[in-house]
Design a protein around this motif. Structure first.
Motif, PDB file in Angstrom:
ATOM      1  N   ARG A 219       3.024  -1.659  -6.900  1.00 52.28           N
ATOM      2  CA  ARG A 219       3.702  -3.038  -7.531  1.00 52.28           C
ATOM      3  C   ARG A 219       4.782  -3.008  -8.266  1.00 52.28           C
ATOM      4  O   ARG A 219       4.769  -2.168  -9.224  1.00 52.28           O
ATOM      5  CB  ARG A 219       2.444  -3.757  -8.294  1.00 52.28           C
ATOM      6  CG  ARG A 219       2.800  -5.220  -8.755  1.00 52.28           C
ATOM      7  CD  ARG A 219       1.691  -5.782  -9.468  1.00 52.28           C
ATOM      8  NE  ARG A 219       1.675  -6.970  -9.751  1.00 52.28           N
ATOM      9  CZ  ARG A 219       2.132  -7.365 -11.234  1.00 52.28           C
ATOM     10  NH1 ARG A 219       2.551  -6.470 -12.213  1.00 52.28           N
ATOM     11  NH2 ARG A 219       2.276  -8.657 -11.589  1.00 52.28           N
TER      12      ARG A 219
ATOM     13  N   PRO B 142      -4.877   7.429  -1.732  1.00 48.04           N
ATOM     14  CA  PRO B 142      -4.590   6.118  -1.493  1.00 48.04           C
ATOM     15  C   PRO B 142      -4.059   5.173  -2.727  1.00 48.04           C
ATOM     16  O   PRO B 142      -4.834   5.388  -3.644  1.00 48.04           O
ATOM     17  CB  PRO B 142      -5.552   5.322  -0.716  1.00 48.04           C
ATOM     18  CG  PRO B 142      -6.851   6.286  -0.955  1.00 48.04           C
ATOM     19  CD  PRO B 142      -6.240   7.618  -1.262  1.00 48.04           C
ATOM     20  N   ALA B 143      -2.904   4.501  -2.857  1.00 45.95           N
ATOM     21  CA  ALA B 143      -2.630   3.816  -3.900  1.00 45.95           C
ATOM     22  C   ALA B 143      -1.836   2.396  -3.729  1.00 45.95           C
ATOM     23  O   ALA B 143      -1.726   2.191  -2.327  1.00 45.95           O
ATOM     24  CB  ALA B 143      -1.661   4.652  -4.782  1.00 45.95           C
ATOM     25  N   TRP B 144      -1.647   1.763  -4.743  1.00 42.22           N
ATOM     26  CA  TRP B 144      -1.063   0.565  -4.397  1.00 42.22           C
ATOM     27  C   TRP B 144       0.186   0.455  -5.396  1.00 42.22           C
ATOM     28  O   TRP B 144       0.101   0.897  -6.738  1.00 42.22           O
ATOM     29  CB  TRP B 144      -1.842  -0.768  -4.957  1.00 42.22           C
ATOM     30  CG  TRP B 144      -1.156  -1.954  -4.669  1.00 42.22           C
ATOM     31  CD1 TRP B 144      -0.619  -2.745  -5.528  1.00 42.22           C
ATOM     32  CD2 TRP B 144      -1.258  -2.604  -3.532  1.00 42.22           C
ATOM     33  NE1 TRP B 144      -0.272  -3.908  -4.990  1.00 42.22           N
ATOM     34  CE2 TRP B 144      -0.560  -4.039  -3.763  1.00 42.22           C
ATOM     35  CE3 TRP B 144      -1.316  -2.370  -2.278  1.00 42.22           C
ATOM     36  CZ2 TRP B 144      -0.256  -4.784  -2.981  1.00 42.22           C
ATOM     37  CZ3 TRP B 144      -1.278  -3.430  -1.245  1.00 42.22           C
ATOM     38  CH2 TRP B 144      -0.632  -4.637  -1.521  1.00 42.22           C
TER      39      TRP B 144
ATOM     40  N   ASP C  74      -9.739  -0.916  -1.226  1.00 43.93           N
ATOM     41  CA  ASP C  74      -9.709  -0.916   0.328  1.00 43.93           C
ATOM     42  C   ASP C  74     -10.258  -2.273   0.496  1.00 43.93           C
ATOM     43  O   ASP C  74      -9.706  -2.995   1.783  1.00 43.93           O
ATOM     44  CB  ASP C  74     -10.582   0.123   0.881  1.00 43.93           C
ATOM     45  CG  ASP C  74      -9.822   1.328   0.817  1.00 43.93           C
ATOM     46  OD1 ASP C  74      -8.637   1.293   0.695  1.00 43.93           O
ATOM     47  OD2 ASP C  74     -10.541   2.688   0.716  1.00 43.93           O
TER      48      ASP C  74
ATOM     49  N   PRO D  79      -9.137  -1.427 -10.768  1.00 48.53           N
ATOM     50  CA  PRO D  79      -8.402  -0.254 -10.063  1.00 48.53           C
ATOM     51  C   PRO D  79      -7.546   0.423 -11.306  1.00 48.53           C
ATOM     52  O   PRO D  79      -6.740  -0.468 -11.991  1.00 48.53           O
ATOM     53  CB  PRO D  79      -7.565  -1.089  -9.163  1.00 48.53           C
ATOM     54  CG  PRO D  79      -7.636  -2.639  -9.501  1.00 48.53           C
ATOM     55  CD  PRO D  79      -8.746  -2.901  -9.941  1.00 48.53           C
TER      56      PRO D  79
ATOM     57  N   ARG E 192       0.994   5.956  -0.576  1.00 49.37           N
ATOM     58  CA  ARG E 192      -0.046   6.986  -0.627  1.00 49.37           C
ATOM     59  C   ARG E 192       0.638   7.996  -1.336  1.00 49.37           C
ATOM     60  O   ARG E 192       1.795   8.013  -1.297  1.00 49.37           O
ATOM     61  CB  ARG E 192      -0.187   7.668   0.566  1.00 49.37           C
ATOM     62  CG  ARG E 192      -1.441   8.815   0.821  1.00 49.37           C
ATOM     63  CD  ARG E 192      -1.896   8.977   2.024  1.00 49.37           C
ATOM     64  NE  ARG E 192      -2.603   7.665   2.743  1.00 49.37           N
ATOM     65  CZ  ARG E 192      -3.827   7.549   2.749  1.00 49.37           C
ATOM     66  NH1 ARG E 192      -4.612   8.427   2.078  1.00 49.37           N
ATOM     67  NH2 ARG E 192      -4.515   6.484   3.286  1.00 49.37           N
TER      68      ARG E 192
ATOM     69  N   PRO F  57       0.899  -1.149  -0.038  1.00 47.37           N
ATOM     70  CA  PRO F  57      -0.085   0.004   0.097  1.00 47.37           C
ATOM     71  C   PRO F  57       0.774   1.342  -0.109  1.00 47.37           C
ATOM     72  O   PRO F  57       1.877   1.234   0.563  1.00 47.37           O
ATOM     73  CB  PRO F  57      -0.722  -0.273   1.258  1.00 47.37           C
ATOM     74  CG  PRO F  57      -0.227  -0.978   2.086  1.00 47.37           C
ATOM     75  CD  PRO F  57       0.749  -2.019   1.186  1.00 47.37           C
TER      76      PRO F  57
ATOM     77  N   ARG G  29      -5.936   2.137  -5.059  1.00 49.94           N
ATOM     78  CA  ARG G  29      -5.861   1.004  -4.092  1.00 49.94           C
ATOM     79  C   ARG G  29      -7.483   0.668  -3.859  1.00 49.94           C
ATOM     80  O   ARG G  29      -8.364   1.401  -3.745  1.00 49.94           O
ATOM     81  CB  ARG G  29      -5.420   1.837  -2.839  1.00 49.94           C
ATOM     82  CG  ARG G  29      -5.210   0.518  -1.678  1.00 49.94           C
ATOM     83  CD  ARG G  29      -4.890   1.196  -0.145  1.00 49.94           C
ATOM     84  NE  ARG G  29      -3.822   2.023  -0.235  1.00 49.94           N
ATOM     85  CZ  ARG G  29      -3.469   2.528   0.757  1.00 49.94           C
ATOM     86  NH1 ARG G  29      -4.348   2.519   2.248  1.00 49.94           N
ATOM     87  NH2 ARG G  29      -2.661   3.465   0.819  1.00 49.94           N
TER      88      ARG G  29
END
Length: 206
Positions: free
Chosen positions: A58, A54-56, A114, A90, A48, A46, A112
């Motif tokens: 990878r 909020p983001a992800w 949730d 997403p 930000r 996770p 992100r």
């Protein structure tokens, strides 16, 4: 399918490049755990953004000479074709590529999700009380995916010709109609309310 890094060097290398990607994309990794892909090939956490979104984040790695093709470009291609798929996927926010010591790294920053996935394992281990509306949403979303034209291929006739006789014991049918699909749809890649995760392998299937 999901496994920790095979050795300490891989773990350290991936964490270091994940941190560099976060800096390059101006995001901050947040507490909440690391999520490793097969044999340490991917690392997600996770995050930000600088504006608080909020983001992800990878990170995927590959030998430099293999950093191309369906799996490498899957998330980018999916964003170009589907966007956020009416809120069921997403959105990909940014991409950062780097090469170090003959290894290619691609960082994918996505919105992100949730809610947790419906299962930690692709094979469902217990019943789920999903409402009829969830199944309706899933069917409608997959219909939208199937309507898209693409030259990406997930399953080939040649593979079916080998696998179906081996595992089912009957000749493989000749297929003359192929449609786009997620191509990795299982319980560890869906949530409720419905979101479909992990689009790197989407392509044409039967």
């Amino acid at each position: 399918m999901y496994s920790p890094p095979p050795d300490a060097d891989t773990e350290q290398r991936m964490r270091a490049h994940h941190a560099r990607a976060a800096e390059a994309l101006d995001v901050r990794a947040e507490p909440g755990g690391e999520f490793w892909g097969w044999a340490g090939r991917t690392l997600g956490t996770p995050a930000r953004t600088a504006t608080g979104q909020p983001a992800w984040l990878r990170l995927v790695s590959s030998p430099e000479d293999k950093a191309a093709g369906k799996l490498w470009d899957g998330a980018v291609d999916a964003q170009h074709v589907f966007g956020d798929l009416d809120g069921r996927r997403p959105a990909l926010l940014a991409v950062h590529d780097a090469i170090d010591d003959a290894t290619a790294y691609r960082a994918e920053l996505s919105a992100r999700v949730d809610q947790p996935v419906l299962s930690d394992d692709p094979v469902l281990q217990h019943g789920l009380p999903l409402p009829d509306s969830w199944w309706t949403d899933l069917a409608g979303t997959l219909e939208k995916v199937a309507a898209v034209g693409t030259d990406r291929v997930a399953v080939r006739q040649q593979y079916m010709g080998r696998a179906i006789p081996e595992f089912v014991g009957i000749p493989a049918p000749a297929v003359n109609c192929w449609t786009a699909a997620h191509a990795d749809l299982h319980w560890a890649n869906v949530t409720a309310p419905l979101q479909l995760l992990d689009w790197e392998g989407w392509a044409r299937v039967i």
